[in-house]
Design a protein around this motif. Structure first.
Motif, short mmCIF file in Angstrom:
data_model
loop_
_atom_site.label_atom_id
_atom_site.label_comp_id
_atom_site.label_asym_id
_atom_site.label_seq_id
_atom_site.Cartn_x
_atom_site.Cartn_y
_atom_site.Cartn_z
N ASN A 195 36.44 -57.02 37.09
CA ASN A 195 35.97 -58.40 37.01
C ASN A 195 34.46 -58.49 36.92
O ASN A 195 33.92 -59.40 36.30
CB ASN A 195 36.48 -59.20 38.21
N SER A 196 33.77 -57.52 37.55
CA SER A 196 32.31 -57.47 37.44
C SER A 196 31.88 -57.26 35.99
O SER A 196 31.00 -57.94 35.48
CB SER A 196 31.75 -56.34 38.30
N VAL A 197 32.55 -56.30 35.35
CA VAL A 197 32.22 -56.00 33.96
C VAL A 197 32.56 -57.20 33.08
O VAL A 197 31.82 -57.53 32.15
CB VAL A 197 33.00 -54.75 33.49
N ARG A 198 33.68 -57.86 33.38
CA ARG A 198 34.03 -59.06 32.63
C ARG A 198 32.92 -60.11 32.73
O ARG A 198 32.53 -60.72 31.74
CB ARG A 198 35.34 -59.66 33.17
N VAL A 199 32.43 -60.31 33.95
CA VAL A 199 31.38 -61.31 34.16
C VAL A 199 30.10 -60.90 33.43
O VAL A 199 29.45 -61.72 32.78
CB VAL A 199 31.10 -61.50 35.66
N MET A 200 29.74 -59.61 33.54
CA MET A 200 28.50 -59.16 32.90
C MET A 200 28.58 -59.22 31.39
O MET A 200 27.65 -59.67 30.71
CB MET A 200 28.15 -57.75 33.39
N ILE A 201 29.70 -58.76 30.82
CA ILE A 201 29.85 -58.78 29.37
C ILE A 201 30.00 -60.21 28.87
O ILE A 201 29.33 -60.63 27.92
CB ILE A 201 31.03 -57.91 28.92
N ALA A 202 30.88 -60.97 29.54
CA ALA A 202 31.06 -62.37 29.13
C ALA A 202 29.79 -63.16 29.39
O ALA A 202 29.45 -64.07 28.64
CB ALA A 202 32.24 -62.98 29.89
N GLY A 203 29.07 -62.79 30.47
CA GLY A 203 27.83 -63.50 30.78
C GLY A 203 26.73 -63.16 29.81
O GLY A 203 26.03 -64.04 29.30
N LEU A 204 26.56 -61.86 29.51
CA LEU A 204 25.48 -61.44 28.62
C LEU A 204 25.76 -61.87 27.19
O LEU A 204 24.95 -62.53 26.55
CB LEU A 204 25.32 -59.92 28.69
N PHE A 205 26.94 -61.47 26.68
CA PHE A 205 27.26 -61.78 25.28
C PHE A 205 27.81 -63.20 25.13
O PHE A 205 27.40 -63.94 24.24
CB PHE A 205 28.30 -60.78 24.75
N GLY A 206 28.75 -63.56 26.03
CA GLY A 206 29.41 -64.86 25.89
C GLY A 206 28.51 -66.02 26.26
O GLY A 206 28.30 -66.94 25.45
N ALA A 207 27.98 -65.99 27.49
CA ALA A 207 27.20 -67.13 27.96
C ALA A 207 25.79 -67.16 27.40
O ALA A 207 25.35 -68.15 26.82
CB ALA A 207 27.16 -67.12 29.49
N MET A 208 25.07 -66.05 27.54
CA MET A 208 23.65 -66.07 27.16
C MET A 208 23.45 -66.00 25.65
O MET A 208 22.67 -66.78 25.08
CB MET A 208 22.93 -64.93 27.87
N ILE A 209 24.14 -65.07 24.99
CA ILE A 209 23.90 -64.89 23.55
C ILE A 209 24.67 -65.93 22.73
O ILE A 209 24.09 -66.65 21.91
CB ILE A 209 24.27 -63.47 23.11
N ILE A 210 26.00 -66.02 22.98
CA ILE A 210 26.81 -66.93 22.16
C ILE A 210 26.59 -68.39 22.56
O ILE A 210 26.23 -69.22 21.72
CB ILE A 210 28.30 -66.55 22.25
N THR A 211 26.78 -68.69 23.87
CA THR A 211 26.63 -70.08 24.31
C THR A 211 25.17 -70.51 24.37
O THR A 211 24.85 -71.64 24.00
CB THR A 211 27.28 -70.26 25.70
N GLY A 212 24.30 -69.60 24.82
CA GLY A 212 22.90 -69.98 25.00
C GLY A 212 22.05 -69.93 23.75
O GLY A 212 21.09 -70.69 23.62
N ILE A 213 22.39 -69.05 22.80
CA ILE A 213 21.54 -68.88 21.61
C ILE A 213 22.29 -69.24 20.32
O ILE A 213 21.86 -70.12 19.56
CB ILE A 213 21.00 -67.43 21.53
N ILE A 214 23.42 -68.58 20.09
CA ILE A 214 24.13 -68.78 18.82
C ILE A 214 24.70 -70.19 18.72
O ILE A 214 24.58 -70.84 17.67
CB ILE A 214 25.26 -67.73 18.66
N TYR A 215 25.31 -70.69 19.82
CA TYR A 215 25.92 -72.02 19.74
C TYR A 215 24.91 -73.13 19.43
O TYR A 215 25.10 -73.87 18.45
CB TYR A 215 26.69 -72.33 21.02
N PRO A 216 23.83 -73.29 20.21
CA PRO A 216 22.92 -74.41 19.91
C PRO A 216 22.15 -74.26 18.60
O PRO A 216 21.79 -75.25 17.98
CB PRO A 216 21.98 -74.43 21.12
N ASN A 217 21.91 -73.03 18.17
CA ASN A 217 21.09 -72.82 16.98
C ASN A 217 21.88 -72.67 15.69
O ASN A 217 21.36 -72.92 14.60
CB ASN A 217 20.20 -71.58 17.17
N ILE A 218 23.15 -72.25 15.80
CA ILE A 218 23.94 -72.01 14.58
C ILE A 218 25.26 -72.78 14.60
O ILE A 218 25.50 -73.63 13.75
CB ILE A 218 24.22 -70.50 14.40
#
Length: 565
Positions: free
Chosen positions: A179-202
């Motif tokens: 679950n830690s890895v899930r949070v880190m991967i989903a957090g890094l790629f999912g939340a920060m990159i996809i939700t935080g960068i890709i979603y608002p900009n693209i």
């Protein structure tokens, strides 16, 4: 007449499909590949699809608008849930009657993960035009494939962890590690990159849906590769042992307990009931969170529409302690009681929510609350699985069989899912009923209140539930006695087969000793070869090495002695 069994003699019985894990202990390679890399990137697919699906359906397809009803998405969700209930009965019947070398759950996890990768992509790509009846039929078919079939099989991963080891601390560690890895991967790629960068900009600016499909396609490829990594580097040790015990006691390797008795065994177990309450709480908060409550909270409550950078700033601030928790909690789980960790984490979660609700529209206060909130929420939402794992141990102790994946378990979880079905799509339906309009920079006050309840309220309710369950779930101190009795049964079963029983701990010791001997033999051979080439004295060089090792061991002993003083 014997009942039908599944996968016996199938491809999963072939040597090429067997686990790469041969050790009785949880090895480093197994921990890294089977419980970090493999499930981590499979979860990236799962979390990314779930976080973007509602946004895609509401803002790109505009499903409720184009089909003229605020309930279109809810009806779609209810229909797929009903299909999932029916499939749930089927998959539990199958796993209950599965006998193969690969285990009871690992083959289905692999199949489910592959379906997850393909169907997740098809949710965002269609050969039909948005708004047509053909496209709606496509959405129903793909949602059934994804939600009703792939996800139930994907979630059997929890049973793989539950049957990975008898060692309570190791199993708790694996649970929190995954679950830690899930949070880190989903957090890094999912939340920060996809939700935080890709979603608002693209993504937010793309109403054609092409960039959405490309984003999911990348995740799908990673999911497919990782599915095989997870499959080959996990092992169901408890299943292997339990099958042998059942075969010796009943003459068959599959469960032959009547359904009525199965249900009675489960419903008369206090700890299983408490684990079900935790499941209800988890189902509630997942439904109320929806796939995009965090995005909407940042966008409409904290002004993210005016400043896209706020999304990234808030995500970084709130994810930091969660990431720290993802690293620290698995370590704590190997040393301390999971019960204590959950009690403390629940209190931290509630304290953070209380701080944020002082003024939820103030960015600074939201960040301060988010820091405290995130410090506890990791364990609350990811460690409660230990309740069901310990409950299954207790059921095996009392009744002689593992309850994971049995038909009775499937019936109970299906009834719970049915009763909670009205919550499916509740978040999105609540948005529509409150007056949500896609594309608007500001939403009505009713929408904002609904977003706040879904984001903070659902977590608060779940944290209170976990806190109360942790207080009454007092099974952990009994686990040594339970596991000793399970070992006694395994020893008796081995003796009945005319075999010498070797406990998992003894196997670990023998394997470690064999590995150490092999390492030492290789070292001596290499040193002799080196001495022969360079004309050195082997005895002298070997003595130097042994003296260094002795000095290091003495230093470690002194350090331990000082800590004890």
């Amino acid at each position: 007449m014997k009942e039908k069994v599944y996968l016996q003699g199938s491809i999963f019985d072939k040597e090429s499909m067997q686990t790469k894990v041969k050790t009785s202990r949880i090895s480093k390679a197994e921990r890294l590949l089977g419980y970090m890399v493999g499930p981590g990137f499979v979860y990236l697919q799962y979390s990314t699809v779930n976080s973007l699906r509602e946004l895609f359906f509401m803002d790109v397809i505009r499903i409720n608008e184009v089909y003229g009803s605020p309930y279109t998405y809810m009806v779609l969700t209810v229909v797929t849930t009903i299909c999932g209930l029916l499939f749930g009965f089927l998959i539990n019947h199958i796993t209950e009657r599965t006998v193969c070398k690969a285990g009871r759950f690992r083959p289905y996890v692999l199949i489910g993960n592959l379906i997850l990768a393909v169907s997740g992509l098809l949710l965002f790509w269609s050969p039909f035009t948005y708004g047509t009846k053909a496209h709606l039929v496509w959405l129903y078919a793909v949602c059934i494939l994804y939600t009703s079939i792939a996800i139930p099989m994907f979630k059997l991963t929890d049973y793989v962890t539950s049957t990975s080891s008898r060692n309570l601390l190791e199993r708790n560690s694996l649970t929190t590690l995954t679950n830690s890895v899930r949070v880190m991967i989903a957090g890094l790629f999912g939340a920060m990159i996809i939700t935080g960068i890709i979603y608002p900009n693209i993504l937010q600016k793309d109403l054609s849906g092409k960039s959405w499909a490309i984003t999911i396609a990348v995740c799908s490829v990673a999911c497919i590769i990782s599915s095989f990594v997870q499959y080959y580097w996990t092992r169901e040790r408890v299943t292997e042992e339990n099958i042998l015990v059942m075969a010796d006691e009943s003459g068959e390797s599959v469960l032959n307990v009547p359904l009525k008795d199965q249900l009675r065994n489960l419903l008369h177990d206090k700890y299983y009931i408490l684990s079900i309450v935790a499941l209800i709480g988890a189902t509630f908060y997942e439904a109320m969170q929806g796939g995009n409550s965090r995005v909407n909270m940042i966008t409409y409550i904290l002004g993210g529409n005016d400043e896209n950078g706020l999304q990234l700033i808030y995500l970084i601030a709130s994810m930091q302690p969660m990431a720290i928790g993802a690293v620290v909690v698995p370590i704590l789980a190997r040393k301390y009681s999971s019960r204590k960790i959950l009690i403390i984490s629940s209190i931290l979660t509630l304290a953070g929510i209380a701080i944020a609700m002082i003024n939820p529209y103030n960015f600074g206060i939201a960040v301060a609350g988010g820091l405290v909130f995130a410090s506890g929420i990791f364990a609350v939402t990811n460690m409660n699985q230990v309740f069901s794992q310990q409950a299954y141990d207790h059921i095996e102790y009392r009744n002689g069989y593992r309850a994971e994946g049995t038909l009775a378990t499937g019936i109970i979880t299906t009834i719970i899912t049915t009763l909670m079905m009205p919550l499916n799509a509740a978040y999105e339906t609540g948005l529509s009923l409150a007056g949500y309009t896609a594309g608007m920079a500001q939403q009505p006050a009713a929408v904002n209140r609904w977003i706040l309840f879904a984001y903070y309220g659902s977590y608060a309710i779940f944290a209170v539930m976990i806190l109360m369950i942790s207080i009454f779930f007092d099974l952990e101190p009994q686990m040594p006695k339970i596991h000793e009795e399970l070992r006694r049964r395994a020893r008796k079963a081995a003796e009945d087969r005319g075999e010498v029983y070797v406990s998992p701990e003894e196997k670990d010791r023998l394997e470690m000793e064999a590995a150490a001997r092999e390492l030492e033999e290789n070292r001596i051979a290499e040193l002799k070869e080196k001495c022969a080439k360079k004309g050195l004295n082997f005895e002298e060089e070997n003595r130097k090495y042994l003296d260094k090792v002795a000095a290091k061991e003495a230093a470690k002993a002194n350090k331990r002695k000082k800590k004890q003083i």
